[in-house]
Scaffold this active site. Structure first.
Site, PDB file in Angstrom:
ATOM      1  N   ASN A  20       0.802  -1.214   0.000  1.00  0.00           N
ATOM      2  CA  ASN A  20       0.000   0.000   0.000  1.00  0.00           C
ATOM      3  C   ASN A  20       0.840   1.272   0.000  1.00  0.00           C
ATOM      4  O   ASN A  20       0.368   2.335  -0.411  1.00  0.00           O
ATOM      5  CB  ASN A  20      -0.948   0.012   1.201  1.00  0.00           C
ATOM      6  CG  ASN A  20      -0.224  -0.197   2.514  1.00  0.00           C
ATOM      7  OD1 ASN A  20       0.452  -1.210   2.708  1.00  0.00           O
ATOM      8  ND2 ASN A  20      -0.350   0.739   3.429  1.00  0.00           N
ATOM      9  N   GLN A  67      -5.079  -3.332  -2.063  1.00  0.00           N
ATOM     10  CA  GLN A  67      -4.563  -2.378  -3.049  1.00  0.00           C
ATOM     11  C   GLN A  67      -4.588  -2.930  -4.468  1.00  0.00           C
ATOM     12  O   GLN A  67      -4.691  -2.175  -5.435  1.00  0.00           O
ATOM     13  CB  GLN A  67      -3.131  -1.979  -2.682  1.00  0.00           C
ATOM     14  CG  GLN A  67      -3.026  -1.154  -1.421  1.00  0.00           C
ATOM     15  CD  GLN A  67      -3.659   0.215  -1.527  1.00  0.00           C
ATOM     16  OE1 GLN A  67      -3.707   0.816  -2.594  1.00  0.00           O
ATOM     17  NE2 GLN A  67      -4.164   0.717  -0.418  1.00  0.00           N
ATOM     18  N   CYS A 116       4.183   9.850  11.221  1.00  0.00           N
ATOM     19  CA  CYS A 116       4.107  10.928  12.213  1.00  0.00           C
ATOM     20  C   CYS A 116       2.737  11.588  12.250  1.00  0.00           C
ATOM     21  O   CYS A 116       2.278  12.023  13.304  1.00  0.00           O
ATOM     22  CB  CYS A 116       5.175  11.982  11.925  1.00  0.00           C
ATOM     23  SG  CYS A 116       6.851  11.372  12.111  1.00  0.00           S
TER      24      CYS A 116
END
Length: 393
Positions: A152, A180, A326
């Site tokens: 992915n 995917q 993040c």
């Protein structure tokens, strides 16, 4: 939203107009419960079974091997947990890879806490599974191999047929997370030796909240959701009839357009890749150069943070995603990029762009122009880049 350039189709896609029109009547007119026995519910029931036939034909399966779920993550959980619990008397060992989606990796973590043993296969610097390591990892207690069809993040397509041949020879179940790949790559479960397969509607211009699980008839696997007799007693819960209808319609469209879409997207993807690599210095393409999904391009830009790049592209109306986790609250870079050997500081500066058949060359040109400006600006603020330039003069 006409001013937005949407290049995050690996995350989700918009519902195709034909899909929306196909599912609408099952919200408004044919809203009966597909599991009910009265005639009014018959239209819903027929729609669900037609959808099952469409999906089965698309992947070369039997109709009674298709189960509708709430999405790819549920299907992945079912494949691993269902197999593990059903075959616990035979063995407790599962093989997967270090680059799987978290729906697989977190499920493996759960199973390890239950006493199961998991082997995580390495991949090479292109993201391709180490086949010899797979062979070496198989034990008498191995009950399942789960390897994603295509990654992915970096788009690399795995050697599924080769893996299927190995598992068949050893008498081990083979599951693939094809979320995917479904609708983008031709899949025939018999030819590829696949015993279980997961897919999700919202990746192929279908609705969110619906997926499928293909389970070969010979596979011994328990029910995953308990509470009713739906899906032949294996997956309880009222059928999401509109979602199922939408999934089938999206599958029909993907089937009809697969080859032409692949050619179109590959041309744009390669144009994007070539321009970025030639016009933005200190940039790397992640994943296999050619054996990759037609719409996927993943880059690492040295001396920048992917989050800053994303934010500044967003300010210019461009939607992409970072190779770093993040933005999901973690300070660690992508586990996929680390698995292919990128150091942390380079993995943090990654960008995934995933196209659709509605993406235009003008969209790509505007995106490349924006990336060049943003990367240049971010590097201009980087003391690491400043030191690098001074030391390489």
């Amino acid at each position: 939203m006409s001013d937005v350039i949407y290049l995050d189709n690996a995350a989700t896609t918009k519902v195709a107009p034909e899909v929306y029109e196909a599912l609408k009547p099952y919200f408004e007119e044919y809203y009966g419960n597909a599991a009910s026995i009265y005639r009014f519910a018959g239209e819903s029931r027929k729609a669900v079974e037609h959808a099952r036939e469409v999906v089965a034909n698309f992947i070369g399966a039997n109709i009674n091997e298709i189960y509708f779920t709430g999405g790819g993550s549920e299907s992945d959980n079912w494949a691993l947990i269902g197999t593990a619990f059903s075959l616990k008397d035979k063995g407790n060992h599962i093989i997967t890879t270090k680059i799987e989606h978290h729906a697989i990796l977190h499920t493996c973590d759960f199973l390890e806490k239950q006493g199961y043993e998991i082997t995580y296969l390495d991949v090479d610097d292109k993201g391709v599974v180490d086949i010899q390591q797979l062979k070496d990892a198989i034990r008498p207690t191995t009950i399942l191999v789960s390897v994603m069809f295509a990654n992915n993040e970096i788009g690399t397509i795995e050697p599924i047929k080769e893996i299927g041949a190995i598992t068949k020879e050893k008498g081990i179940y083979f599951h693939t997370d094809a979320v995917q790949a479904y609708g983008h790559v031709r899949i025939n479960v018999d030819e590829l030796g696949i015993d279980m397969l997961s897919a999700s509607g919202h990746k192929i211009n279908g609705p969110k909240g619906v997926g499928i699980m293909y389970i070969r008839n010979s596979v011994k696997i328990g029910s995953f959701i308990h509470g009713g007799a739906q899906e032949r007693g294996r997956r309880a819960g009222t059928h999401n009839t509109p979602g199922i209808v939408g999934f089938a319609k999206a599958t029909e469209i993907a089937d009809a357009k697969l080859e032409s879409r692949k050619v179109y997207e590959e041309e744009l993807r390669d144009y994007l890749i070539n321009r970025i690599l030639s016009e933005v210095p200190y940039t790397k393409l992640n994943g296999h150069e050619t054996v990759r999904l037609s719409n996927n391009a993943n880059f690492s830009f040295r001396f920048i943070e992917g989050e800053s790049l994303l934010i500044m592209l967003d300010q210019r109306g461009i939607c992409g995603s970072s190779g770093s986790a993040c933005t999901s609250g973690s300070l660690d870079p992508s586990h996929v990029l680390l698995a292919i050997g990128l150091p942390h500081e380079i993995a943090h500066g990654s960008l995934r762009l995933t196209l659709s058949d509605e993406t235009t060359k003008d969209d790509i040109d505007k995106t490349i122009d924006a990336i060049k400006v943003v990367v240049d600006r971010l590097r201009g603020m980087s003391p690491l880049y400043e030191d690098f330039v001074k030391n390489n003069k």
